[in-house]
Design a protein around this motif. Structure first.
Motif, PDB file in Angstrom:
ATOM      1  N   LEU A 170       0.801  -1.226   0.000  1.00  0.00           N
ATOM      2  CA  LEU A 170       0.000   0.000   0.000  1.00  0.00           C
ATOM      3  C   LEU A 170       0.830   1.271   0.000  1.00  0.00           C
ATOM      4  O   LEU A 170       1.912   1.333   0.588  1.00  0.00           O
ATOM      5  CB  LEU A 170      -0.934   0.013   1.214  1.00  0.00           C
ATOM      6  CG  LEU A 170      -1.920  -1.154   1.339  1.00  0.00           C
ATOM      7  CD1 LEU A 170      -2.842  -0.937   2.529  1.00  0.00           C
ATOM      8  CD2 LEU A 170      -2.728  -1.317   0.057  1.00  0.00           C
ATOM      9  N   GLN A 203      -2.658  -4.191 -10.712  1.00  0.00           N
ATOM     10  CA  GLN A 203      -2.130  -3.825  -9.406  1.00  0.00           C
ATOM     11  C   GLN A 203      -2.886  -4.476  -8.252  1.00  0.00           C
ATOM     12  O   GLN A 203      -2.415  -4.473  -7.112  1.00  0.00           O
ATOM     13  CB  GLN A 203      -2.177  -2.302  -9.229  1.00  0.00           C
ATOM     14  CG  GLN A 203      -3.532  -1.728  -8.779  1.00  0.00           C
ATOM     15  CD  GLN A 203      -4.616  -1.792  -9.851  1.00  0.00           C
ATOM     16  OE1 GLN A 203      -4.312  -1.974 -11.016  1.00  0.00           O
ATOM     17  NE2 GLN A 203      -5.876  -1.620  -9.464  1.00  0.00           N
ATOM     18  N   CYS A 204      -4.048  -5.052  -8.507  1.00  0.00           N
ATOM     19  CA  CYS A 204      -4.917  -5.547  -7.437  1.00  0.00           C
ATOM     20  C   CYS A 204      -4.469  -6.939  -6.981  1.00  0.00           C
ATOM     21  O   CYS A 204      -4.349  -7.865  -7.783  1.00  0.00           O
ATOM     22  CB  CYS A 204      -6.371  -5.588  -7.906  1.00  0.00           C
ATOM     23  SG  CYS A 204      -7.531  -6.056  -6.604  1.00  0.00           S
ATOM     24  N   ARG A 240      -6.078  -1.545  -4.515  1.00  0.00           N
ATOM     25  CA  ARG A 240      -4.780  -2.219  -4.464  1.00  0.00           C
ATOM     26  C   ARG A 240      -4.903  -3.639  -3.927  1.00  0.00           C
ATOM     27  O   ARG A 240      -4.082  -4.499  -4.263  1.00  0.00           O
ATOM     28  CB  ARG A 240      -3.820  -1.421  -3.575  1.00  0.00           C
ATOM     29  CG  ARG A 240      -2.405  -1.970  -3.524  1.00  0.00           C
ATOM     30  CD  ARG A 240      -1.725  -1.831  -4.864  1.00  0.00           C
ATOM     31  NE  ARG A 240      -0.292  -2.117  -4.789  1.00  0.00           N
ATOM     32  CZ  ARG A 240       0.283  -3.220  -5.257  1.00  0.00           C
ATOM     33  NH1 ARG A 240      -0.462  -4.155  -5.831  1.00  0.00           N
ATOM     34  NH2 ARG A 240       1.576  -3.406  -5.171  1.00  0.00           N
ATOM     35  N   ASP A 260      -4.197   4.428  -1.731  1.00  0.00           N
ATOM     36  CA  ASP A 260      -4.643   3.115  -2.178  1.00  0.00           C
ATOM     37  C   ASP A 260      -5.860   2.661  -1.382  1.00  0.00           C
ATOM     38  O   ASP A 260      -5.989   2.964  -0.185  1.00  0.00           O
ATOM     39  CB  ASP A 260      -3.528   2.081  -2.006  1.00  0.00           C
ATOM     40  CG  ASP A 260      -2.434   2.230  -3.046  1.00  0.00           C
ATOM     41  OD1 ASP A 260      -2.687   2.866  -4.081  1.00  0.00           O
ATOM     42  OD2 ASP A 260      -1.319   1.716  -2.816  1.00  0.00           O
ATOM     43  N   LYS A 271      -7.917   2.482  -8.147  1.00  0.00           N
ATOM     44  CA  LYS A 271      -7.329   2.720  -6.825  1.00  0.00           C
ATOM     45  C   LYS A 271      -7.305   1.457  -5.959  1.00  0.00           C
ATOM     46  O   LYS A 271      -6.654   1.441  -4.917  1.00  0.00           O
ATOM     47  CB  LYS A 271      -8.108   3.812  -6.086  1.00  0.00           C
ATOM     48  CG  LYS A 271      -8.046   5.193  -6.707  1.00  0.00           C
ATOM     49  CD  LYS A 271      -8.821   6.184  -5.858  1.00  0.00           C
ATOM     50  CE  LYS A 271      -8.765   7.589  -6.425  1.00  0.00           C
ATOM     51  NZ  LYS A 271      -9.539   8.553  -5.586  1.00  0.00           N
TER      52      LYS A 271
END
Length: 634
Positions: free
Chosen positions: A264, A362-363, A329, A268, A327
């Motif tokens: 993070l 990114q997740c 994450r 995030d 956004k």
């Protein structure tokens, strides 16, 4: 501090010596249970100082050092100590503050330990605002107030004061009634680990060849990561690299913490399903992230409002799509789930996988699987998950490493290995929560940063405990007490305890899951409060102010649990702390309490009898000696 010749050489903390003499201006001590940890504040500089168990400590005046063994001990400690709070003069017996340079002989006012207590010990119910440290005048009123101490970023993200929590509040209630209260609150077993585990500990501790009493490899004791890699290779259906894709931590909590810290950045977002294990929120905040809540929907078996029934907590289709974005994450998945006992279905996990991919590369999914071996119902119609464990998520094979019936490893879903950190620990499985050995498993691109960060947080988890666990894991697959394995026995034992407590809760006026139709895991029952049991709560408790309760007000769940603990000696945990503040204010938590059945048979028997008495409105004395028998299965 001073040396034996009276020369000041450095400073150290001095512990107050017991005496019956009291300074004329000392404050009257607050009453508290024996053994409760209380601290004191220096009257001038407000620095916390230790206090004795009777709250009656001060310093003797003009006592020659040669005549006082405790004083000699204090002076001897001066030679060794490297701390710094106060200096002590053996000539006068006076304590001199290192911060304000004033000598003081009075016992300062007290404050309760603000640290949140998660182990059942007694903690404070009063917050200690950090900004007060250093404020105020000395006893004469002549010293100007010092500026508040500036807090660090981590504390600032949590708030200036930790304040009381559900754990400190109900831990206090449990400790004040120790010996009489039937504690179904915090989730830790109250019995010894299995014999093969304690024997492994003894063997490891005395093994002169392995010598596991020194530092080991930071990312995990080689023998243990080898065992874990072999087991997860079978569970996940892929080869797991012991050195690059496994990391051992101080409990699963640290695995979660380090995962958050390595993933993070400020701004995030992390998706959390509510209700949730309350630890998640502050760990997200500590890493600079923002929690985003996705409510699980409670669907009762009977939709008639006039009928009280249990039900299922479900993830509704489309709920995740409403909150994910670039956004996002991470998504935190806990299955089996604390506090509801829910086991996420494969269809629900597929929805989570689809949402993770839609959010972007990114997740990452943090899959918290600490209850994977406590699947006590698969919802297949027979109410138990106690069938012999299968291999690798249900696939049969010749490998002796067993995976639990009914558990799905999220990382086995298509394309999910590369974006999943699987987190687990030994504490729940082996009834050894104090061992504090956890781990995370995943691709090296995700586990590598955790291995890099680990030595700067904790050089290594206990070597001797890691060695003990490495020796225990193969033994757990062997037949145990007439069952196919220890894991098979564990499922049977928890099923038995669950059924005894669920029956008593139902008879008392709570609604509980029907485990013949609902899958269940972990060792909690999320019981629904019925109208009859709600009416038992005395007038004035609902709506009462309580600093530890969400929003500072005791709603029905909190008032009921507090009343049962204080008046009926049965301790359960209110649902409110497992929900977001908004959901609490909307009343989503009002109708539930969390009840733990990871307790000895005698505790469950006594609690079952007490619950029946509460539901029937009987007096406590009428139920003395009554027990609800728990069938023993061996």
């Amino acid at each position: 501090r001073t040396n034996l010749f009276g020369r000041t050489i450095c400073k150290l903390p001095i512990f107050m010596l017991p005496t019956t003499e009291h300074a004329s201006h000392r404050q009257r001590p607050r009453q508290r249970p024996p053994g409760r940890l209380i601290h004191s504040r220096h009257p001038t500089c407000h620095i916390p100082l230790p206090n004795d168990e009777y709250n009656t400590m001060t310093f003797r005046r003009s006592v020659p050092a040669a005549a006082s063994p405790p004083l000699l001990l204090a002076v001897a400690l001066c030679v060794l100590s490297v701390g710094s709070v106060a200096a002590f003069s053996p000539a006068s017996g006076r304590r001199t503050c290192a911060l304000c340079a004033h000598p003081h002989e009075v016992n300062p006012p007290q404050f309760d330990d603000p640290a949140p207590c998660l182990d059942g010990a007694l903690c404070a119910a009063d917050p200690v605002p950090v900004g007060e440290i250093g404020d105020g005048d000395d006893a004469t009123g002549t010293r100007p107030a010092a500026p508040p101490v500036r807090v660090g970023e981590a504390i600032a993200r949590l708030g200036l004061s930790t304040g009381p929590t559900v754990w400190s509040e109900f831990g206090r209630l449990a400790a004040e009634r120790q010996g009489t209260i039937l504690n179904l609150g915090q989730g830790f077993p109250d019995w010894l680990p299995p014999t093969f585990v304690t024997e492994s500990l003894a063997e490891a501790a005395s093994d002169g060849v392995a010598a596991p009493h020194q530092y080991t490899r930071t990312a995990g004791h080689p023998r243990l990561v080898g065992e874990l890699a072999g087991r997860y290779s079978a569970h996940l259906g892929r080869e797991v690299d012991a050195m690059a894709e496994v990391c051992v931590t101080v409990g699963a909590s640290q695995a979660l913490y380090l995962s958050m810290q390595t993933l993070l950045a400020p701004g995030d977002e992390v998706v959390v399903f509510e209700p949730f294990f309350d630890l998640y929120l502050n760990q997200i905040k500590l890493a600079g992230g923002t929690p985003v809540f996705v409510p699980l929907t409670f669907v009762p078996y009977d939709d008639d409002d006039a009928v009280l029934s249990g039900g299922d907590w479900i993830l509704e289709e489309g709920a995740l799509e409403k909150v994910i974005s670039s956004k996002t994450r991470a998504i935190v998945l806990n299955s089996p789930h604390n506090p509801t006992g829910k086991i996420f279905t494969r269809a629900e996990m597929t929805m989570i996988a689809d949402a993770a991919e839609a959010a972007g590369p990114q997740c990452v999914v943090l899959s918290d699987e600490v209850y994977k071996y406590i699947v006590h119902s698969t919802g297949d119609g027979n109410g138990t998950g106690a069938a012999p464990a299968r291999h690798a998520n249900g696939d049969t094979g010749a490998d002796p490493v067993q995976a639990p019936e009914g558990h799905i490893h999220f990382a086995t879903l298509p394309r999910m290995w590369d974006r999943t950190i699987t987190i687990s620990s030994a504490g729940k499985t082996f009834s050894a929560t104090g061992w504090q050995v956890g781990w995370c498993v995943g691709p090296r691109v995700l586990v590598g940063p955790i291995q890099t960060l680990l030595p700067y947080v904790q050089f290594c988890a206990s070597t001797v405990v890691q060695e003990s666990l490495a020796r225990s894991l193969p033994k757990a697959d062997a037949p145990y007490r007439g069952h196919a394995s220890y894991y098979d026995y564990l499922q049977h034992d928890y099923t038995r305890k669950r059924d005894a407590l669920a029956g008593a809760l139902s008879s008392a006026g709570f609604a509980v899951p029907d485990y013949a139709r609902s899958a269940g895991g972990g060792f909690f029952i999320f019981a629904r409060i019925g109208a009859n049991i709600a009416r038992r709560v005395p007038e004035g408790r609902v709506g009462a102010k309580n600093a530890a309760a969400p929003g500072g007000t005791a709603r029905l769940d909190w008032a009921l649990c507090q009343w049962m603990a204080e008046e009926e000696d049965v301790l359960c945990i209110p649902a409110g702390p497992f929900f977001s503040e908004r959901s609490v204010q909307e009343g989503r938590a009002d109708g539930f309490v969390r009840v733990a059945f990871c307790k000895k048979d005698e505790t469950i028997e006594g609690a079952a009898a007490a619950l029946l008495r509460i539901g029937q409105g009987g007096a406590r004395e009428e139920a003395d000696g009554n027990k609800v028998p728990v069938e023993i299965i061996v």
